[in-house]
Design an enzyme around this catalytic site. Sequence first.
Site, PDB file in Angstrom:
ATOM      1  CD  GLN A   1      24.675  42.502 -64.545  1.00  0.00           C
ATOM      2  OE1 GLN A   1      25.312  42.843 -63.548  1.00  0.00           O
ATOM      3  NE2 GLN A   1      24.926  42.997 -65.746  1.00  0.00           N
TER       4      GLN A   1
ATOM      5  CG  HIS B   1      28.628  27.627 -73.774  1.00  0.00           C
ATOM      6  ND1 HIS B   1      29.163  27.743 -72.505  1.00  0.00           N
ATOM      7  CD2 HIS B   1      28.763  26.326 -74.117  1.00  0.00           C
ATOM      8  CE1 HIS B   1      29.599  26.561 -72.097  1.00  0.00           C
ATOM      9  NE2 HIS B   1      29.375  25.686 -73.061  1.00  0.00           N
TER      10      HIS B   1
ATOM     11  CG  HIS C   1      25.872  32.014 -70.106  1.00  0.00           C
ATOM     12  ND1 HIS C   1      26.420  30.753 -70.055  1.00  0.00           N
ATOM     13  CD2 HIS C   1      24.613  31.878 -69.629  1.00  0.00           C
ATOM     14  CE1 HIS C   1      25.534  29.908 -69.561  1.00  0.00           C
ATOM     15  NE2 HIS C   1      24.430  30.584 -69.292  1.00  0.00           N
TER      16      HIS C   1
ATOM     17  CG  ASN D   1      23.533  45.547 -69.728  1.00  0.00           C
ATOM     18  OD1 ASN D   1      22.621  46.362 -69.814  1.00  0.00           O
ATOM     19  ND2 ASN D   1      24.410  45.566 -68.742  1.00  0.00           N
TER      20      ASN D   1
ATOM     21  CG  HIS E   1      24.232  37.090 -68.100  1.00  0.00           C
ATOM     22  ND1 HIS E   1      24.949  37.175 -69.275  1.00  0.00           N
ATOM     23  CD2 HIS E   1      24.683  38.112 -67.324  1.00  0.00           C
ATOM     24  CE1 HIS E   1      25.802  38.189 -69.211  1.00  0.00           C
ATOM     25  NE2 HIS E   1      25.652  38.781 -68.043  1.00  0.00           N
TER      26      HIS E   1
END
Length: 386
Positions: free
Chosen positions: A213, A158, A209, A198, A211
């Site tokens: 893009q 998470h 979380h 970011n 991650h």
Amino acid sequence: MRTETLGAGVVKRATQLADGRDIIYYDDRDSTLGPDRAVDARTLDPRPDTATMRLDVLTGDWITVAANRQNRVMMPGADADPLAPQTPTNPSEVPSLYDVAVFENRSPAFGPALAEAIGAAPAASNPPRGLDDLAALGLGRTRTSVGRCEVVCFSPEHSGSFGTQSVTRARTVIEAWADRTAALSQLPGIEQVFPFENRGEAIGVTLPHPHGQLYAYPYVTPRTTRLLDAIDRTAPDLFARVLEFEQASERVVFRGEHWTAFVPFAARWPLEVHLTPHRHVPDFAATSEAERDELAPLYLRLLRGVDAMYDTPTPYIAAWHQAPVNVGRDTVRLHLQLTSPRRAADKLKFLAGSEAAMWAWAAEVTPEQGAARIREAIARAEEASA
């Protein structure tokens, strides 16, 4: 499910979500996951219409108007994490447990329509008609915002970031970046592919979380357009010249066999580091196995050093600049620009009048001081982990 073995022993498993969006799983080389993945059994609303781009005739920039992004999820708790594996109480975007997962964004700025229909993506009604069409100036010009926006989940956990991953996981993500760069570059109407992360609420992150893009643009971005102009005004080997110039300076943060990290001569941000390959490669898809293998630990070393600068994690934008799909392939080199607005433990640099309005920058930290601070922080991080 379509399965393929990639470099470094990474296994790719491609399938679709309930509304037809692509989702691709990338399994670590030492993954404990089996070959099966759960089916997405949700009942989802139809995908939103593709956004529209409007031309700013004063600058030549294309501005996407994507009203569907106004209502996206904002900093949910772990029990409602949309990037975590689905559970009976959390109908998230990823149906199955995973190592790394990449899927189409439900609220994209670009797409799902493309210049031509392919797979589940429809054809746009008013797509850009090539770079010459996009370069033409005129009042009231619009085009459909074709393209693709994808989410890259670094981990099922998470919280965290790229820098909190293992070397093996970092290598898997790099393989995913290379694979998706190649695939997105082949889509109709795509002109540039941009992987980025970011990190931190100060940057505007809406999900904690870990991650990143991937954006596949229907145009060459304004930043890259200025870069292409600088190359035209100097020399086609400008990146090689910059690398040689920086390697001879006190701004080098570290140097490997295939990559060098440095604070650039004219750094804008209080914390800014570039990471550049030693040979010319236009994008991740063109990197060698050796370059990807070295990048995984070196990139983690840089990010962990950045976090060691202060007592709390540092917000940043990790922007991987790649050459456009159809122009500049022999001159624009893949490189990272890692930037942070953090200028002290409790201070941020805000872009106000001169910088935001006129793009006229003033730096508070000299690049040489910035490089020394980052080198010291990397040393502290490595000493603490020894």
